[in-house]
Write an enzyme that holds these catalytic residues in place. Structure first.
Site, PDB file in Angstrom:
ATOM      1  CB  THR A 241      -7.977   1.747   2.568  1.00 26.14           C
ATOM      2  OG1 THR A 241      -7.561   1.060   1.388  1.00 26.14           O
ATOM      3  CG2 THR A 241      -6.943   1.575   3.649  1.00 26.14           C
TER       4      THR A 241
ATOM      5  CB  ALA B  27      -6.350  -0.433   6.999  1.00 30.16           C
TER       6      ALA B  27
ATOM      7  CE1 TYR C 267     -10.493   2.866   6.249  1.00 25.62           C
ATOM      8  CE2 TYR C 267     -11.049   5.169   6.666  1.00 25.62           C
ATOM      9  CZ  TYR C 267     -10.102   4.177   6.499  1.00 25.62           C
ATOM     10  OH  TYR C 267      -8.762   4.488   6.589  1.00 25.62           O
TER      11      TYR C 267
ATOM     12  CD1 TRP D 245      -8.508  13.908   3.855  1.00 26.88           C
ATOM     13  CD2 TRP D 245      -8.056  15.814   2.765  1.00 26.88           C
ATOM     14  NE1 TRP D 245      -9.591  14.727   3.973  1.00 26.88           N
ATOM     15  CE2 TRP D 245      -9.348  15.905   3.321  1.00 26.88           C
ATOM     16  CE3 TRP D 245      -7.559  16.888   2.039  1.00 26.88           C
ATOM     17  CZ2 TRP D 245     -10.149  17.027   3.163  1.00 26.88           C
ATOM     18  CZ3 TRP D 245      -8.342  18.020   1.882  1.00 26.88           C
ATOM     19  CH2 TRP D 245      -9.627  18.081   2.438  1.00 26.88           C
TER      20      TRP D 245
ATOM     21  CB  THR E  34      -8.787   7.398   9.573  1.00 26.84           C
ATOM     22  OG1 THR E  34      -9.556   8.292   8.784  1.00 26.84           O
ATOM     23  CG2 THR E  34      -9.759   6.485  10.300  1.00 26.84           C
ATOM     24  CG  ASP E  35      -9.720  12.246   8.354  1.00 24.67           C
ATOM     25  OD1 ASP E  35      -9.148  11.195   7.974  1.00 24.67           O
ATOM     26  OD2 ASP E  35     -10.411  12.935   7.591  1.00 24.67           O
TER      27      ASP E  35
ATOM     28  N   GLY F 265       0.828  -1.212   0.000  1.00 18.56           N
ATOM     29  CA  GLY F 265       0.000   0.000   0.000  1.00 18.56           C
ATOM     30  C   GLY F 265       0.855   1.252   0.000  1.00 18.56           C
ATOM     31  CD  GLN F 266      -1.760   6.184  -1.147  1.00 29.09           C
ATOM     32  OE1 GLN F 266      -1.242   7.151  -1.685  1.00 29.09           O
ATOM     33  NE2 GLN F 266      -2.946   6.250  -0.580  1.00 29.09           N
TER      34      GLN F 266
HETATM   35  N1  LIG Z   1      -5.693   6.509   2.241  1.00 29.59           N
HETATM   36  C1  LIG Z   1      -6.115   7.487   3.043  1.00 29.59           C
HETATM   37  O1  LIG Z   1      -6.511   8.584   2.603  1.00 29.59           O
HETATM   38  C2  LIG Z   1      -6.089   7.293   4.545  1.00 29.59           C
HETATM   39  C3  LIG Z   1      -6.604   8.305   5.372  1.00 29.59           C
HETATM   40  C4  LIG Z   1      -6.542   8.132   6.768  1.00 29.59           C
HETATM   41  C5  LIG Z   1      -5.984   6.989   7.307  1.00 29.59           C
HETATM   42  N2  LIG Z   1      -5.524   6.007   6.467  1.00 29.59           N
HETATM   43  C6  LIG Z   1      -4.938   4.797   7.084  1.00 29.59           C
HETATM   44  O2  LIG Z   1      -3.564   4.783   6.750  1.00 29.59           O
HETATM   45  C7  LIG Z   1      -3.103   3.438   6.609  1.00 29.59           C
HETATM   46  C8  LIG Z   1      -2.400   3.286   5.273  1.00 29.59           C
HETATM   47  O3  LIG Z   1      -3.315   3.597   4.222  1.00 29.59           O
HETATM   48  P1  LIG Z   1      -2.876   3.446   2.688  1.00 29.59           P
HETATM   49  O4  LIG Z   1      -3.525   4.541   1.934  1.00 29.59           O
HETATM   50  O5  LIG Z   1      -1.408   3.238   2.623  1.00 29.59           O
HETATM   51  O6  LIG Z   1      -3.630   2.074   2.336  1.00 29.59           O
HETATM   52  P2  LIG Z   1      -3.628   1.294   0.953  1.00 29.59           P
HETATM   53  O7  LIG Z   1      -2.720   1.935  -0.033  1.00 29.59           O
HETATM   54  O8  LIG Z   1      -5.066   1.069   0.588  1.00 29.59           O
HETATM   55  O9  LIG Z   1      -2.994  -0.119   1.360  1.00 29.59           O
HETATM   56  C9  LIG Z   1      -3.649  -0.992   2.214  1.00 29.59           C
HETATM   57  C10 LIG Z   1      -2.714  -2.144   2.504  1.00 29.59           C
HETATM   58  O10 LIG Z   1      -3.377  -3.056   3.393  1.00 29.59           O
HETATM   59  C11 LIG Z   1      -3.247  -4.362   2.881  1.00 29.59           C
HETATM   60  N3  LIG Z   1      -4.348  -5.208   3.319  1.00 29.59           N
HETATM   61  C12 LIG Z   1      -5.677  -4.971   3.196  1.00 29.59           C
HETATM   62  N4  LIG Z   1      -6.383  -6.000   3.707  1.00 29.59           N
HETATM   63  C13 LIG Z   1      -5.474  -6.893   4.175  1.00 29.59           C
HETATM   64  C14 LIG Z   1      -5.564  -8.152   4.813  1.00 29.59           C
HETATM   65  N5  LIG Z   1      -6.739  -8.711   5.095  1.00 29.59           N
HETATM   66  N6  LIG Z   1      -4.419  -8.795   5.162  1.00 29.59           N
HETATM   67  C15 LIG Z   1      -3.213  -8.259   4.885  1.00 29.59           C
HETATM   68  N7  LIG Z   1      -3.057  -7.060   4.281  1.00 29.59           N
HETATM   69  C16 LIG Z   1      -4.175  -6.396   3.926  1.00 29.59           C
HETATM   70  C17 LIG Z   1      -3.230  -4.175   1.380  1.00 29.59           C
HETATM   71  O11 LIG Z   1      -2.722  -5.324   0.757  1.00 29.59           O
HETATM   72  P3  LIG Z   1      -3.079  -5.686  -0.789  1.00 29.59           P
HETATM   73  O12 LIG Z   1      -2.240  -4.751  -1.619  1.00 29.59           O
HETATM   74  O13 LIG Z   1      -2.672  -7.107  -0.918  1.00 29.59           O
HETATM   75  O14 LIG Z   1      -4.551  -5.456  -0.952  1.00 29.59           O
HETATM   76  C18 LIG Z   1      -2.329  -2.950   1.260  1.00 29.59           C
HETATM   77  O15 LIG Z   1      -0.978  -3.320   1.367  1.00 29.59           O
HETATM   78  C19 LIG Z   1      -4.338   2.557   6.802  1.00 29.59           C
HETATM   79  O16 LIG Z   1      -4.370   2.116   8.131  1.00 29.59           O
HETATM   80  C20 LIG Z   1      -5.502   3.482   6.553  1.00 29.59           C
HETATM   81  O17 LIG Z   1      -6.655   3.087   7.261  1.00 29.59           O
HETATM   82  C21 LIG Z   1      -5.547   6.139   5.112  1.00 29.59           C
END
Ligand SMILES: NC(=O)c1ccc[n+]([C@@H]2O[C@H](COP(=O)([O-])OP(=O)(O)OC[C@H]3O[C@@H](n4cnc5c(N)ncnc54)[C@H](OP(=O)(O)O)[C@@H]3O)[C@@H](O)[C@H]2O)c1
Length: 281
Positions: free
Chosen positions: A62, A60, A125, A150, A101-102, A10-11
């Site tokens: 997401t 997570a 979520y 974000w 998260t927010d 993920g990111q």
């Molecule tokens: N994106 C946002 O705007 C945002 C905002 C606030 C908080 N957050 C939090 O920040 C964190 C990082 O977000 P991100 O944007 O980097 O997320 P992301 O790019 O959507 O990546 C999610 C990661 O979680 C993995 N994953 C999902 N389900 C899984 C499972 N059952 N078992 C193992 N791995 C699993 C995915 O693996 P696969 O690639 O194999 O699916 C991926 O590596 C998360 O905790 C998210 O809730 C994100």
């Protein structure tokens, strides 16, 4: 120090693993093939073998809108999955970082949310991420809960990349202007986390880039820095209905960073500029 990072496809997980490796930290970059968050036994087996001093849990479920119809899965991954990892961290006496998260807040008014403010998620979520927070608080003492918003990073889909694509296709773009918050550049956050885990300053933090903007202002800046001429038409949330309700106010106060001697992240415009340079390379 040995650090296990979840969600490295993920990111955020990608950048956390990258920054730690740059610092010569021993990293286990865990992806879904190593263990699913919902597979307690497998996760335990992997972690017992690696014996991490720190677990940074960036993985997570997401998909914010899809979660409205996949409620059970969102709760299973973000709630139970986080509880699984927290239990393993307890067993191994590892420090634990939970990225939240927010969206745990209802987004009312226009004040900055304090880490201690009452949570009340508006969507599935947000509720599932809050369930993860609660598991961490219940099981562990040595934890950092870090709320962000974000997110944009080099590895994965995000608002910036979507705007760059749409900016090439359209002359005008309607973008929501009544949701206000702060972007978070995963590289900047990863640097903060790599510092935080060397300390024992446990607790809840808010850690986005500095400054606030609406999605429309964020889009304006993306286009300005990328020399894209597409016109942004600001709209209100009601004109862009989505399955999941979003908070209008995502301002998060960063006082807990100041109080514990951590540097705040740079301003989001500075972060965006560096990010656009990074993805152009
Ligand atoms: N994106 C946002 O705007 C945002 C905002 C606030 C908080 N957050 C939090 O920040 C964190 C990082 O977000 P991100 O944007 O980097 O997320 P992301 O790019 O959507 O990546 C999610 C990661 O979680 C993995 N994953 C999902 N389900 C899984 C499972 N059952 N078992 C193992 N791995 C699993 C995915 O693996 P696969 O690639 O194999 O699916 C991926 O590596 C998360 O905790 C998210 O809730 C994100």
């Amino acid at each position: 120090m040995k650090v296990l990072v979840t969600g490295v496809t993920g990111q955020l997980g990608f950048d956390v693993a990258r920054v730690l490796k740059e610092k010569n930290v021993e990293v286990f970059a865990a992806n879904r093939n190593d263990f699913s968050l919902t597979d307690y036994r497998k996760a335990q087996e992997v972690m017992r073998k690696f014996k991490p001093d720190v677990i940074i849990h960036a993985a997570a479920y997401t998909a914010v809108d899809k979660a409205e119809e996949e409620k059970e899965l969102a709760f299973k991954v973000n709630g139970e999955g986080t509880r699984n990892l927290a239990k393993i961290a307890k067993e191994l006496d590892s420090k634990f970082v939970y990225i939240s998260t927010d969206y745990v807040f209802p987004g009312e008014g226009d004040n900055f949310y304090a880490t201690t403010d009452k949570t009340a998620p508006l969507n599935v979520y947000g509720a599932s991420k809050l369930m993860g927070e609660e598991a961490v608080r219940e099981i562990l003492e040595k934890y950092f809960i870090v709320r962000i918003s974000w997110v944009f990073g080099v590895n994965g889909k995000n608002f910036v990349k979507t705007m760059l694509r749409l900016g090439k296709e359209r002359e005008e773009l309607r973008v929501v202007s009544d949701q206000v918050g702060s972007p978070t550049y995963t590289y900047d956050l990863a640097k903060l986390l790599s510092n935080m885990i060397t300390t024992t300053k446990y607790g809840i933090y808010h850690a986005t880039n500095e400054g606030v903007c609406s999605w429309a202002e964020f889009a304006e800046e993306i286009f300005k820095l990328s020399n894209i001429k597409t016109k942004i038409i600001p709209i209100v949330s009601e004109e862009y209905p989505t399955p999941a309700k979003r908070p209008k106010n995502s301002r998060l106060d960063k006082i807990s960073l100041d109080e514990n001697g951590f540097n705040r992240l740079p301003h989001w415009k500075d972060a965006l500029k560096r990010y656009l340079e990074e993805i152009e390379l």
